[in-house]
Write a protein that holds these residues in place. Structure first.
Motif, mmCIF file in Angstrom:
data_model
loop_
_atom_site.group_PDB
_atom_site.id
_atom_site.type_symbol
_atom_site.label_atom_id
_atom_site.label_comp_id
_atom_site.label_asym_id
_atom_site.label_seq_id
_atom_site.Cartn_x
_atom_site.Cartn_y
_atom_site.Cartn_z
ATOM 1 N N GLU A 321 -22.386 106.855 23.037
ATOM 2 C CA GLU A 321 -23.197 108.317 22.961
ATOM 3 C C GLU A 321 -22.677 109.174 24.076
ATOM 4 O OE1 GLU A 321 -27.454 107.551 22.610
ATOM 5 O OE2 GLU A 321 -27.140 106.888 20.744
ATOM 6 N N ASP A 322 -22.573 108.568 25.495
ATOM 7 C CA ASP A 322 -21.937 109.720 26.471
ATOM 8 C C ASP A 322 -20.674 110.171 26.094
ATOM 9 O OD1 ASP A 322 -24.389 109.264 27.699
ATOM 10 O OD2 ASP A 322 -23.690 107.753 28.940
ATOM 11 N N SER A 327 -17.555 114.866 24.363
ATOM 12 C CA SER A 327 -16.242 115.476 23.465
ATOM 13 C C SER A 327 -16.725 116.547 22.590
ATOM 14 C CB SER A 327 -15.692 114.326 22.623
ATOM 15 O OG SER A 327 -15.123 113.264 23.265
ATOM 16 N N VAL A 328 -18.152 116.975 22.795
ATOM 17 C CA VAL A 328 -18.366 118.255 21.847
ATOM 18 C C VAL A 328 -17.755 119.554 22.553
ATOM 19 C CG1 VAL A 328 -20.639 119.310 20.855
ATOM 20 C CG2 VAL A 328 -20.473 117.010 21.256
ATOM 21 N N LYS A 329 -17.328 120.194 21.804
ATOM 22 C CA LYS A 329 -16.927 121.885 22.018
ATOM 23 C C LYS A 329 -17.754 122.725 21.335
ATOM 24 C CE LYS A 329 -13.707 119.553 24.475
ATOM 25 N NZ LYS A 329 -13.746 119.484 26.172
ATOM 26 N N LYS A 330 -17.955 123.891 21.871
ATOM 27 C CA LYS A 330 -18.600 125.066 21.319
ATOM 28 C C LYS A 330 -17.745 126.136 20.916
ATOM 29 C CE LYS A 330 -23.253 123.614 22.984
ATOM 30 N NZ LYS A 330 -24.492 124.186 23.823
ATOM 31 N N SER A 331 -17.946 126.644 20.004
ATOM 32 C CA SER A 331 -17.069 127.992 19.794
ATOM 33 C C SER A 331 -18.097 128.921 19.094
ATOM 34 C CB SER A 331 -16.064 127.796 18.572
ATOM 35 O OG SER A 331 -16.507 127.178 17.420
ATOM 36 N N LEU A 337 -16.611 118.125 17.259
ATOM 37 C CA LEU A 337 -16.202 117.178 18.018
ATOM 38 C C LEU A 337 -14.953 116.929 18.295
ATOM 39 C CD1 LEU A 337 -17.446 114.360 19.433
ATOM 40 C CD2 LEU A 337 -16.948 113.339 17.243
ATOM 41 N N SER A 338 -14.248 117.016 19.533
ATOM 42 C CA SER A 338 -13.186 116.991 19.956
ATOM 43 C C SER A 338 -12.853 115.716 20.618
ATOM 44 C CB SER A 338 -12.572 118.126 20.653
ATOM 45 O OG SER A 338 -11.208 118.093 21.021
ATOM 46 N N MET A 339 -12.387 114.527 19.826
ATOM 47 C CA MET A 339 -12.161 113.465 20.745
ATOM 48 C C MET A 339 -10.684 112.731 20.157
ATOM 49 S SD MET A 339 -14.600 109.933 20.077
ATOM 50 C CE MET A 339 -15.985 110.825 20.705
ATOM 51 N N ARG A 374 -26.250 112.342 16.714
ATOM 52 C CA ARG A 374 -26.396 112.157 15.530
ATOM 53 C C ARG A 374 -25.518 112.695 14.549
ATOM 54 N NH1 ARG A 374 -27.654 112.566 10.310
ATOM 55 N NH2 ARG A 374 -27.576 115.035 10.510
ATOM 56 N N VAL A 375 -25.599 114.206 14.396
ATOM 57 C CA VAL A 375 -24.748 115.015 13.634
ATOM 58 C C VAL A 375 -23.263 114.832 13.569
ATOM 59 C CG1 VAL A 375 -24.900 117.128 15.225
ATOM 60 C CG2 VAL A 375 -24.257 117.387 12.727
ATOM 61 N N TYR A 376 -22.781 114.513 15.037
ATOM 62 C CA TYR A 376 -21.389 114.487 15.345
ATOM 63 C C TYR A 376 -21.050 113.051 15.107
ATOM 64 C CZ TYR A 376 -22.595 118.576 17.956
ATOM 65 O OH TYR A 376 -23.247 119.794 18.516
ATOM 66 N N PHE A 377 -21.877 112.003 15.490
ATOM 67 C CA PHE A 377 -21.569 110.851 14.627
ATOM 68 C C PHE A 377 -21.281 110.358 13.265
ATOM 69 C CE2 PHE A 377 -22.067 106.197 13.619
ATOM 70 C CZ PHE A 377 -21.220 105.612 14.387
#
Length: 410
Positions: A321-322, A327-331, A337-339, A374-377
């Motif tokens: 989870e960490d 890895s979450v990027k905002k625009s 998610l950028s992994m 949750r949403v990113y996974f």
């Protein structure tokens, strides 16, 4: 008459004249019959040609109006095509009850999910196998199946000890092995422990599963407007405060579609609208807004996925989870998610291992995460293992018992 001349005492000249006259008459009648048939064939051919020319002329005149051409561009939301062997199952005049079953499904789906599915357009298709049917969404085929009329689809749930002869097949809705059993073996198959399904139920089940999987695509802005107008009758204040000045019909449609995509009922529209009104600051990131809506619908979500007020879930290790949060990027359009691919592959591999351990025991796999993850996974895992339900702790009612049956860890 000529044969009678052989009998002594009969007037031979008269019989000869009559016999010859009858033979001559028969020859002329035969020729007239052939000529009449030729004339009739020519007349029918000319009539068909004139009809085709008239039809062409009629179509040409009809489509001279450009508005009539635009009518050809309309696409049915849901459509089913049937081979000719299945038409009697659909035609109510022939005793078919398929349409009645579709109506009952529409009612049940509206009660369960809060969405009214549009009418299903049904037509025959002479170009497909006589026993086949095709399901289309917005004009494109998404599924097809094959039905053996006068047979029953037999499913083995593991209780069958004495197999019954039949035609092996695959159940179209869920893709599980099955076999078609003829009517004369129905009693034997029932005694042997098979679950028997009639042909109409097979098609209805397949159609219902397809609609459940694609209902988020079927929902239109006109449908959303109709829902809002229905809410306005009982609670006009909330509608007047939000729509369309704060929340547009298009934005509301996207929110409802994201909920339906993950099988979350949208029947409680008042709660959905109130939550949107309380979180207008996050509306730019629709994924985060939907997470707030899901949390407000936690009783609905719990009832939807819990069994006997209990949830058996797979948890995610905090280290993963960490990694996801980092890895979450905002625009400007929201967050994503950028992994790196290697880490994604490791997470997917571990998730697949845990799912394979319990999928035979627990058909509905649920992964439990923290709200921020949750949403990113869900987006990450859907690309590789579709159909898994991902819930967060904030979406589960506090009275629900949670049982962990696995853990995803690197």
């Amino acid at each position: 008459m000529l044969v009678l001349m052989l009998i002594p005492g009969f007037p031979k000249p008269i019989l000869l004249i009559l016999g010859g006259a009858l033979i001559t008459a028969s020859v002329f009648m035969s020729r007239s019959k052939k000529q009449l048939a030729q004339v009739q064939e020519a007349a029918e051919a000319r009539k068909k040609m004139e009809s085709a020319q008239q039809q062409t002329a009629t179509d040409t005149d009809y489509y001279r109006d450009i508005d009539n051409v635009f009518k050809l561009l309309s696409v049915e939301q849901i459509e089913m095509e049937f081979g000719y062997s299945l038409l009697h199952l659909v035609d109510e005049r022939s005793g078919g009850n398929f349409i009645e079953r579709v109506v009952l499904f529409r009612k049940q789906f509206a009660m369960d999910m809060g969405m009214v599915i549009p009418s299903v357009r049904m037509r025959d298709n002479p170009d497909i196998n006589p026993n086949q049917y095709i399901i289309k969404i917005k004009g494109e085929e998404v599924a097809r199946g094959e039905i053996l009329v006068d047979h029953y689809l037999a499913l083995d749930n593991g209780d069958v000890t004495t197999p019954v002869d039949g035609i092996d097949t695959i159940e179209p809705a869920f893709g599980i092995p099955a076999r078609w059993i003829s009517e004369d073996k129905k009693v034997a198959a029932d005694v042997a422990g098979y679950t028997l399904i009639d042909p109409v139920s097979v098609m209805i089940t397949h159609l219902s599963e397809v609609i459940k999987a694609h209902c988020h695509e079927i929902l239109t802005r006109q449908d959303v407007k109709t829902m809002v107008e229905n809410i306005k009758k009982n609670n006009p204040t909330i509608v007047e405060d939000l729509i369309p000045n704060v929340v547009s019909y298009g934005y509301l449609q996207k929110v409802l579609a994201l909920l339906l995509k993950e099988s979350v009922p949208i029947r409680d529209m008042e709660t959905i609208l109130e939550t949107l009104g309380d979180h207008t600051a996050t509306m730019k990131d629709i994924d985060i807004t939907v997470e707030y809506v899901r949390q407000a619908l936690k009783r609905t979500i719990t009832r939807r996925f819990a069994e006997a007020n209990s949830l058996r879930v797979i948890t995610i290790d905090p280290k993963i989870e960490d990694m996801i949060v980092a890895s979450v990027k905002k625009s400007d359009q929201g967050s994503y998610l950028s992994m790196d691919p290697e880490t994604i592959q490791r997470i997917v591999a571990r998730t697949t291992e845990e799912v394979n351990k319990i999928k035979d025991v627990i058909p509905n796999i649920i992964v439990l995460t923290s709200p921020i993850v949750r949403v990113y996974f869900k987006k990450l895992i859907d690309q590789f293992i579709p159909g898994i339900t991902v819930l967060s702790y904030s979406e589960i009612d506090s009275t629900t018992q949670i049982q962990s049956v696995g853990s995803i860890a690197l």
